[in-house]
Design a protein around this motif. Structure first.
Motif, short mmCIF file in Angstrom:
data_model
loop_
_atom_site.label_atom_id
_atom_site.label_comp_id
_atom_site.label_asym_id
_atom_site.label_seq_id
_atom_site.Cartn_x
_atom_site.Cartn_y
_atom_site.Cartn_z
N ASP A 138 68.41 50.93 71.66
CA ASP A 138 67.85 51.80 72.12
C ASP A 138 69.22 52.43 72.40
N ALA A 139 69.53 53.40 71.16
CA ALA A 139 70.67 54.20 70.38
C ALA A 139 69.79 55.40 70.27
N GLY A 140 70.70 56.45 70.68
CA GLY A 140 70.58 58.07 70.44
C GLY A 140 71.22 58.83 70.74
N PRO A 141 70.83 60.07 70.10
CA PRO A 141 72.01 61.63 71.01
C PRO A 141 72.50 61.48 72.21
N ASP A 142 71.75 60.56 72.95
CA ASP A 142 72.02 60.88 74.94
C ASP A 142 72.47 60.10 75.38
N ARG A 143 72.81 58.91 74.05
CA ARG A 143 73.65 57.56 74.80
C ARG A 143 75.38 58.47 74.20
N SER A 144 76.33 57.27 75.32
CA SER A 144 77.98 58.33 75.10
C SER A 144 78.69 57.26 75.16
N GLU A 145 78.13 55.60 75.09
CA GLU A 145 79.13 54.71 75.40
C GLU A 145 79.58 54.63 73.81
N MET A 146 80.61 54.32 73.30
CA MET A 146 81.86 55.15 71.93
C MET A 146 82.93 53.37 72.50
N MET A 147 82.99 52.91 71.21
CA MET A 147 84.20 51.41 71.00
C MET A 147 85.27 52.86 71.31
N ASN B 34 60.88 28.22 61.27
CA ASN B 34 60.98 27.71 59.93
C ASN B 34 62.65 26.92 60.22
N PRO B 35 62.39 25.22 60.28
CA PRO B 35 64.04 24.93 60.23
C PRO B 35 64.79 25.34 59.43
N ALA B 36 64.33 25.71 58.37
CA ALA B 36 65.23 26.24 56.81
C ALA B 36 66.13 27.34 57.40
N ALA B 37 65.25 28.49 57.88
CA ALA B 37 65.69 29.17 58.92
C ALA B 37 66.88 29.54 59.56
N ALA B 38 66.24 28.36 60.49
CA ALA B 38 66.93 28.50 61.77
C ALA B 38 68.41 27.61 61.34
N ARG B 39 68.12 27.03 60.63
CA ARG B 39 69.40 26.72 59.73
C ARG B 39 70.78 27.96 59.73
N GLY B 40 70.38 28.30 59.53
CA GLY B 40 70.95 30.18 58.51
C GLY B 40 71.18 30.35 59.54
N VAL B 41 70.65 30.98 60.27
CA VAL B 41 70.68 32.08 61.42
C VAL B 41 71.91 32.24 61.42
N MET B 42 72.07 33.88 61.41
CA MET B 42 73.39 34.66 61.41
C MET B 42 74.34 34.28 62.41
N CYS B 43 73.86 33.70 63.61
CA CYS B 43 74.70 34.29 64.83
C CYS B 43 76.02 32.67 64.36
N ARG B 44 75.38 31.71 63.28
CA ARG B 44 76.48 30.99 63.68
C ARG B 44 77.87 31.19 62.13
N ASN B 45 77.35 32.22 61.21
CA ASN B 45 78.82 32.52 60.81
C ASN B 45 79.06 34.02 61.24
N THR B 46 78.59 34.15 62.19
CA THR B 46 79.13 35.97 62.79
C THR B 46 79.10 36.24 64.08
N ILE B 47 80.47 36.60 64.23
CA ILE B 47 80.73 37.07 65.64
C ILE B 47 80.24 38.68 66.18
N SER B 48 79.69 39.13 67.21
CA SER B 48 79.62 40.55 67.73
C SER B 48 80.12 40.76 68.64
N VAL B 49 80.88 41.91 67.83
CA VAL B 49 82.08 42.51 69.14
C VAL B 49 81.75 43.86 69.55
N GLY B 50 80.69 43.95 70.70
CA GLY B 50 80.35 45.20 72.24
C GLY B 50 81.73 46.05 71.47
N TRP B 51 80.82 48.00 71.87
CA TRP B 51 81.94 48.54 72.30
C TRP B 51 82.68 48.46 72.85
N ASP B 52 82.60 47.97 73.86
CA ASP B 52 83.60 48.20 75.17
C ASP B 52 84.79 46.31 75.17
#
Length: 349
Positions: A72-81, A272-290
Protein backbone atom coordinates in the motif's frame (compact mmCIF):
# COMPACT_ATOMS: atom_id res chain seq x y z
CA UNK A 1 -4.71 7.00 -6.74
CA UNK A 2 -4.25 7.45 -2.99
CA UNK A 3 -3.18 4.68 -0.63
CA UNK A 4 -5.74 2.70 1.34
CA UNK A 5 -4.34 4.24 4.53
CA UNK A 6 -4.79 7.84 3.35
CA UNK A 7 -8.35 7.04 2.26
CA UNK A 8 -8.99 5.49 5.70
CA UNK A 9 -10.23 2.42 3.85
CA UNK A 10 -11.31 -0.59 5.92
CA UNK A 11 -8.62 -2.65 4.22
CA UNK A 12 -5.91 -0.46 5.75
CA UNK A 13 -6.62 -2.45 8.94
CA UNK A 14 -4.55 -5.70 8.83
CA UNK A 15 -6.89 -7.42 11.30
CA UNK A 16 -9.81 -6.73 8.98
CA UNK A 17 -7.88 -8.23 6.07
CA UNK A 18 -7.22 -11.43 8.01
CA UNK A 19 -10.85 -11.57 9.09
CA UNK A 20 -11.95 -11.41 5.46
CA UNK A 21 -9.57 -14.17 4.38
CA UNK A 22 -10.86 -16.47 7.09
CA UNK A 23 -14.57 -15.72 7.24
CA UNK A 24 -15.78 -13.39 4.49
CA UNK A 25 -18.09 -16.08 3.12
CA UNK A 26 -19.33 -19.58 3.90
CA UNK A 27 -16.89 -20.90 1.31
CA UNK A 28 -13.90 -19.24 2.98
CA UNK A 29 -14.99 -20.38 6.44
CA UNK A 30 -15.09 -23.98 5.21
CA UNK A 31 -11.79 -23.93 3.30
CA UNK A 32 -8.84 -25.95 4.69
CA UNK A 33 -6.59 -24.00 7.03
CA UNK A 34 -2.98 -23.38 6.08
CA UNK A 35 -1.72 -24.98 9.28
CA UNK A 36 -3.62 -28.19 8.44
CA UNK A 37 -2.12 -28.36 4.94
CA UNK A 38 1.34 -27.89 6.46
CA UNK A 39 0.55 -30.69 8.91
CA UNK A 40 -0.36 -33.04 6.08
CA UNK A 41 3.01 -32.23 4.48
CA UNK A 42 4.87 -32.83 7.75
CA UNK A 43 5.83 -29.16 8.02
CA UNK A 44 3.82 -27.93 11.00
CA UNK A 45 4.98 -26.07 12.97
CA UNK A 46 6.87 -24.21 10.25
CA UNK A 47 10.46 -23.56 11.32
CA UNK A 48 13.45 -21.64 9.90
CA UNK A 49 16.30 -23.35 8.07
CA UNK A 50 18.74 -20.56 8.97
CA UNK A 51 18.85 -16.88 8.06
CA UNK A 52 20.45 -16.38 4.65
CA UNK A 53 18.56 -13.26 3.52
CA UNK A 54 18.33 -10.10 5.61
CA UNK A 55 15.42 -8.20 4.04
CA UNK A 56 14.80 -4.58 4.96
CA UNK A 57 11.78 -2.44 4.15
CA UNK A 58 13.21 1.08 4.01
CA UNK A 59 9.81 2.77 4.03
CA UNK A 60 6.40 2.90 2.40
CA UNK A 61 7.03 6.12 0.46
CA UNK A 62 7.02 5.56 -3.29
CA UNK A 63 6.75 7.65 -6.46
CA UNK A 64 4.04 5.24 -7.69
CA UNK A 65 0.71 3.87 -6.44
CA UNK A 66 0.40 0.51 -8.21
CA UNK A 67 -2.92 -1.32 -8.17
CA UNK A 68 -1.50 -4.65 -6.97
CA UNK A 69 0.88 -3.26 -4.29
CA UNK A 70 0.81 -5.39 -1.12
CA UNK A 71 2.66 -2.64 0.76
CA UNK A 72 0.00 0.00 0.00
CA UNK A 73 2.93 2.29 -0.85
CA UNK A 74 2.67 5.67 -2.49
CA UNK A 75 3.72 9.34 -2.48
CA UNK A 76 1.28 9.93 0.37
CA UNK A 77 3.00 7.49 2.76
CA UNK A 78 5.54 9.01 5.15
CA UNK A 79 6.82 5.95 7.03
CA UNK A 80 10.60 5.81 6.56
CA UNK A 81 13.49 3.97 8.25
CA UNK A 82 15.65 6.37 10.27
CA UNK A 83 19.44 6.45 10.66
CA UNK A 84 19.42 4.82 14.11
CA UNK A 85 17.51 1.80 12.79
CA UNK A 86 19.93 1.52 9.86
CA UNK A 87 22.83 1.51 12.32
CA UNK A 88 21.18 -1.30 14.31
CA UNK A 89 20.89 -3.22 11.02
CA UNK A 90 24.59 -2.77 10.28
CA UNK A 91 25.45 -4.01 13.77
CA UNK A 92 23.20 -7.06 13.33
CA UNK A 93 24.76 -7.82 9.94
CA UNK A 94 28.24 -7.80 11.47
CA UNK A 95 27.17 -10.76 13.61
CA UNK A 96 24.89 -12.48 11.09
CA UNK A 97 25.45 -15.49 8.85
CA UNK A 98 23.15 -13.85 6.28
CA UNK A 99 24.91 -13.51 2.94
CA UNK A 100 22.36 -11.28 1.18
CA UNK A 101 20.86 -7.91 2.11
CA UNK A 102 17.58 -7.36 0.26
CA UNK A 103 16.39 -3.72 0.17
CA UNK A 104 12.74 -3.08 -0.56
CA UNK A 105 10.01 -0.51 0.02
CA UNK A 106 8.01 1.50 -1.30
CA UNK A 107 10.81 2.81 -3.39
CA UNK A 108 13.87 2.07 -1.22
CA UNK A 109 15.91 4.61 -3.20
CA UNK A 110 13.79 7.43 -1.71
CA UNK A 111 15.14 6.86 1.79
CA UNK A 112 17.69 9.64 2.52
CA UNK A 113 20.08 7.13 4.13
CA UNK A 114 19.91 4.66 1.24
CA UNK A 115 23.33 5.35 -0.33
CA UNK A 116 25.09 5.49 3.05
CA UNK A 117 23.68 2.11 3.99
CA UNK A 118 24.62 0.47 0.67
CA UNK A 119 28.19 1.67 1.14
CA UNK A 120 28.33 0.36 4.73
CA UNK A 121 26.77 -3.02 3.87
CA UNK A 122 29.16 -3.37 0.92
CA UNK A 123 32.11 -3.07 3.29
CA UNK A 124 30.76 -6.10 5.18
CA UNK A 125 31.02 -8.19 2.02
CA UNK A 126 27.28 -8.82 1.72
CA UNK A 127 25.51 -9.33 -1.59
CA UNK A 128 23.10 -6.38 -1.90
CA UNK A 129 19.81 -6.50 -3.79
CA UNK A 130 17.74 -3.39 -4.43
CA UNK A 131 14.12 -3.89 -5.48
CA UNK A 132 13.40 -1.00 -7.81
CA UNK A 133 10.23 0.02 -9.60
CA UNK A 134 12.51 1.31 -12.43
CA UNK A 135 10.55 4.54 -12.95
CA UNK A 136 12.27 6.17 -9.96
CA UNK A 137 15.55 5.94 -11.92
CA UNK A 138 14.14 8.30 -14.58
CA UNK A 139 13.01 11.11 -12.26
CA UNK A 140 15.18 13.57 -10.32
CA UNK A 141 18.93 13.81 -11.10
CA UNK A 142 19.85 12.23 -7.74
CA UNK A 143 17.85 9.13 -8.66
CA UNK A 144 19.14 9.04 -12.24
CA UNK A 145 22.67 8.98 -10.81
CA UNK A 146 21.87 5.77 -8.93
CA UNK A 147 22.42 3.65 -12.06
CA UNK A 148 26.17 4.33 -11.86
CA UNK A 149 26.13 4.07 -8.06
CA UNK A 150 24.60 0.59 -8.30
CA UNK A 151 27.27 -0.50 -10.78
CA UNK A 152 30.10 0.94 -8.67
CA UNK A 153 28.93 -1.11 -5.65
CA UNK A 154 28.02 -4.28 -7.58
CA UNK A 155 24.39 -3.99 -6.42
CA UNK A 156 22.04 -6.62 -7.83
CA UNK A 157 19.04 -4.81 -9.34
CA UNK A 158 15.70 -6.65 -9.22
CA UNK A 159 12.89 -4.63 -10.73
CA UNK A 160 9.19 -4.78 -11.49
CA UNK A 161 7.99 -5.04 -15.07
CA UNK A 162 4.42 -6.34 -15.38
CA UNK A 163 4.73 -7.20 -19.06
CA UNK A 164 6.82 -6.74 -22.20
CA UNK A 165 4.28 -4.44 -23.86
CA UNK A 166 2.96 -0.97 -23.05
CA UNK A 167 -0.78 -1.63 -22.69
CA UNK A 168 -0.60 -4.33 -20.01
CA UNK A 169 2.16 -2.57 -18.07
CA UNK A 170 0.41 0.80 -17.99
CA UNK A 171 -2.91 -0.81 -17.12
CA UNK A 172 -1.40 -2.33 -13.97
CA UNK A 173 0.97 0.45 -12.89
CA UNK A 174 -0.24 3.68 -14.51
CA UNK A 175 0.05 5.52 -17.81
CA UNK A 176 3.62 6.19 -18.91
CA UNK A 177 5.11 3.45 -16.72
CA UNK A 178 6.22 1.27 -19.61
CA UNK A 179 8.19 3.97 -21.43
CA UNK A 180 9.94 5.06 -18.23
CA UNK A 181 10.73 1.44 -17.35
CA UNK A 182 12.26 0.84 -20.78
CA UNK A 183 14.34 3.99 -20.42
CA UNK A 184 15.64 2.81 -17.04
CA UNK A 185 16.43 -0.69 -18.34
CA UNK A 186 18.38 0.78 -21.26
CA UNK A 187 20.40 2.94 -18.88
CA UNK A 188 21.16 -0.11 -16.73
CA UNK A 189 22.21 -2.06 -19.82
CA UNK A 190 24.43 0.85 -20.88
CA UNK A 191 26.57 0.54 -17.72
CA UNK A 192 26.75 -3.26 -18.09
CA UNK A 193 23.75 -4.62 -16.24
CA UNK A 194 22.26 -7.81 -17.65
CA UNK A 195 25.42 -8.71 -19.57
CA UNK A 196 27.00 -11.98 -18.50
CA UNK A 197 30.61 -10.80 -18.71
CA UNK A 198 30.15 -7.85 -16.33
CA UNK A 199 28.81 -9.66 -13.25
CA UNK A 200 26.19 -6.90 -12.89
CA UNK A 201 22.95 -8.79 -12.34
CA UNK A 202 19.64 -7.41 -13.60
CA UNK A 203 16.45 -9.33 -12.85
CA UNK A 204 12.82 -8.63 -13.71
CA UNK A 205 9.75 -9.44 -11.61
CA UNK A 206 6.40 -10.44 -13.10
CA UNK A 207 3.13 -10.26 -11.15
CA UNK A 208 -0.11 -11.41 -12.83
CA UNK A 209 -2.49 -8.59 -13.72
CA UNK A 210 -5.58 -10.52 -12.58
CA UNK A 211 -6.92 -13.24 -10.30
CA UNK A 212 -4.77 -16.07 -11.64
CA UNK A 213 -1.43 -17.75 -10.99
CA UNK A 214 1.66 -16.80 -13.01
CA UNK A 215 2.67 -19.00 -15.93
CA UNK A 216 5.77 -21.17 -16.01
CA UNK A 217 8.77 -19.09 -14.98
CA UNK A 218 11.26 -20.56 -17.48
CA UNK A 219 8.98 -20.16 -20.51
CA UNK A 220 7.94 -16.64 -19.47
CA UNK A 221 11.58 -15.64 -19.03
CA UNK A 222 12.38 -16.81 -22.53
CA UNK A 223 9.46 -14.86 -24.00
CA UNK A 224 10.35 -11.68 -22.08
CA UNK A 225 13.96 -11.94 -23.23
CA UNK A 226 12.99 -12.39 -26.85
CA UNK A 227 10.39 -9.59 -26.86
CA UNK A 228 12.41 -6.99 -24.94
CA UNK A 229 15.51 -7.62 -27.01
CA UNK A 230 13.61 -7.53 -30.30
CA UNK A 231 11.68 -4.37 -29.42
CA UNK A 232 14.26 -2.41 -27.44
CA UNK A 233 17.60 -4.23 -27.49
CA UNK A 234 17.26 -4.89 -23.74
CA UNK A 235 19.01 -7.82 -22.02
CA UNK A 236 18.59 -9.11 -18.46
CA UNK A 237 19.59 -12.13 -16.39
CA UNK A 238 16.50 -13.68 -14.80
CA UNK A 239 12.73 -13.28 -14.71
CA UNK A 240 11.04 -14.02 -11.38
CA UNK A 241 7.33 -14.86 -11.33
CA UNK A 242 5.60 -13.88 -8.09
CA UNK A 243 2.04 -14.76 -7.11
CA UNK A 244 -0.10 -11.86 -5.90
CA UNK A 245 -1.00 -12.44 -2.27
CA UNK A 246 -4.61 -11.68 -1.31
CA UNK A 247 -3.78 -8.71 0.92
CA UNK A 248 -3.93 -4.91 0.76
CA UNK A 249 -4.67 -3.42 -2.70
CA UNK A 250 -4.83 -6.78 -4.44
CA UNK A 251 -7.37 -7.91 -1.85
CA UNK A 252 -9.32 -4.75 -2.65
CA UNK A 253 -9.25 -5.72 -6.33
CA UNK A 254 -10.46 -9.24 -5.53
CA UNK A 255 -13.38 -7.89 -3.51
CA UNK A 256 -14.37 -5.29 -6.10
CA UNK A 257 -14.23 -7.85 -8.92
CA UNK A 258 -16.04 -10.53 -6.92
CA UNK A 259 -13.08 -12.91 -7.26
CA UNK A 260 -11.99 -13.41 -3.64
CA UNK A 261 -13.59 -16.83 -3.07
CA UNK A 262 -12.51 -18.15 -6.45
CA UNK A 263 -8.95 -16.88 -6.05
CA UNK A 264 -8.56 -18.36 -2.58
CA UNK A 265 -9.96 -21.65 -3.85
CA UNK A 266 -7.38 -21.57 -6.66
CA UNK A 267 -4.53 -20.94 -4.22
CA UNK A 268 -5.66 -23.61 -1.77
CA UNK A 269 -6.37 -26.28 -4.38
CA UNK A 270 -2.92 -25.62 -5.90
CA UNK A 271 -1.09 -26.13 -2.58
CA UNK A 272 2.29 -27.72 -3.32
CA UNK A 273 4.16 -29.44 -0.43
CA UNK A 274 7.46 -28.97 -2.28
CA UNK A 275 6.80 -25.24 -2.56
CA UNK A 276 5.89 -25.14 1.13
CA UNK A 277 9.27 -26.61 2.03
CA UNK A 278 10.96 -23.76 0.15
CA UNK A 279 8.94 -20.77 1.37
CA UNK A 280 11.08 -17.67 1.82
CA UNK A 281 10.21 -17.16 5.49
CA UNK A 282 12.35 -20.20 6.32
CA UNK A 283 15.64 -18.57 5.24
CA UNK A 284 14.72 -14.87 5.51
CA UNK A 285 14.15 -12.32 8.24
CA UNK A 286 12.19 -9.15 7.43
CA UNK A 287 13.06 -5.86 9.13
CA UNK A 288 10.30 -3.24 9.12
CA UNK A 289 10.95 0.46 8.56
CA UNK A 290 10.66 0.96 12.34
CA UNK A 291 13.01 -1.93 13.18
CA UNK A 292 10.33 -4.46 14.10
CA UNK A 293 11.14 -8.02 13.00
CA UNK A 294 8.86 -10.22 10.91
CA UNK A 295 9.00 -13.66 9.33
CA UNK A 296 8.45 -12.16 5.87
CA UNK A 297 7.45 -8.97 4.08
CA UNK A 298 3.83 -10.14 3.80
CA UNK A 299 3.54 -10.75 7.55
CA UNK A 300 5.00 -7.28 8.00
CA UNK A 301 2.17 -5.75 5.99
CA UNK A 302 -0.35 -7.69 8.09
CA UNK A 303 1.40 -6.53 11.29
CA UNK A 304 2.20 -10.10 12.33
CA UNK A 305 5.61 -9.77 14.05
CA UNK A 306 7.82 -12.74 14.93
CA UNK A 307 6.56 -14.86 17.81
CA UNK A 308 7.06 -13.46 21.31
CA UNK A 309 9.88 -15.86 22.24
CA UNK A 310 12.11 -14.32 19.54
CA UNK A 311 13.69 -10.83 19.58
CA UNK A 312 11.04 -8.39 18.37
CA UNK A 313 13.25 -5.48 17.31
CA UNK A 314 16.48 -5.17 15.34
CA UNK A 315 18.15 -3.55 18.36
CA UNK A 316 17.67 -6.87 20.20
CA UNK A 317 19.23 -8.99 17.43
CA UNK A 318 20.02 -12.57 18.44
CA UNK A 319 20.37 -14.88 15.48
CA UNK A 320 20.30 -18.06 17.53
CA UNK A 321 16.90 -17.25 19.04
CA UNK A 322 15.54 -16.16 15.68
CA UNK A 323 16.64 -19.43 14.10
CA UNK A 324 14.76 -21.34 16.80
CA UNK A 325 11.47 -19.49 16.46
CA UNK A 326 8.21 -20.84 15.05
CA UNK A 327 7.07 -18.99 11.92
CA UNK A 328 3.66 -17.32 12.14
CA UNK A 329 1.15 -18.27 9.46
CA UNK A 330 -2.38 -17.53 8.26
CA UNK A 331 -4.51 -18.05 5.15
CA UNK A 332 -2.57 -15.53 3.03
CA UNK A 333 0.37 -17.96 3.13
CA UNK A 334 -1.37 -20.11 0.52
CA UNK A 335 -0.14 -17.52 -1.99
CA UNK A 336 3.48 -18.65 -1.48
CA UNK A 337 2.74 -22.38 -1.77
CA UNK A 338 0.46 -22.51 -4.82
CA UNK A 339 1.68 -24.18 -7.99
CA UNK A 340 5.42 -23.71 -8.50
CA UNK A 341 5.58 -21.62 -5.33
CA UNK A 342 6.37 -17.95 -4.94
CA UNK A 343 9.10 -16.04 -3.17
CA UNK A 344 11.06 -12.83 -3.60
CA UNK A 345 13.33 -14.89 -5.83
CA UNK A 346 10.48 -16.21 -7.93
CA UNK A 347 9.22 -19.79 -8.19
CA UNK A 348 10.51 -22.15 -5.49
CA UNK A 349 10.12 -25.45 -7.34
Amino acid sequence: MKSLKTREHKLSDPNYQLQLLNSHSKSLREQPKFRDKLGEAGLFPLEPTGIEIFQMNLGYMCNMTCKHCHVDAGPDRSEMMDRETFEHCIEALRHSQATTVDLTGGAPEMNPHFKWFVEEASRLGKNIIVRSNLTILTTAPKYRALVNFFADHQVEVTCSLPFYNRSRTDRQRGEGTYDKSIEALQKLNHVGYGKEETGLELNLVYNPAGAFLPGGQASMEQTFKEQLHRQHGIVFNNLYTITNLPISRFLDFLLQSGNLDEYMDRLISSFNPAAARGVMCRNTISVGWDGQLYDCDFNQMLEMPVEESAPGHISEWHEGRLNNRTIRINQHCFGCTAGAGSSCGGATT
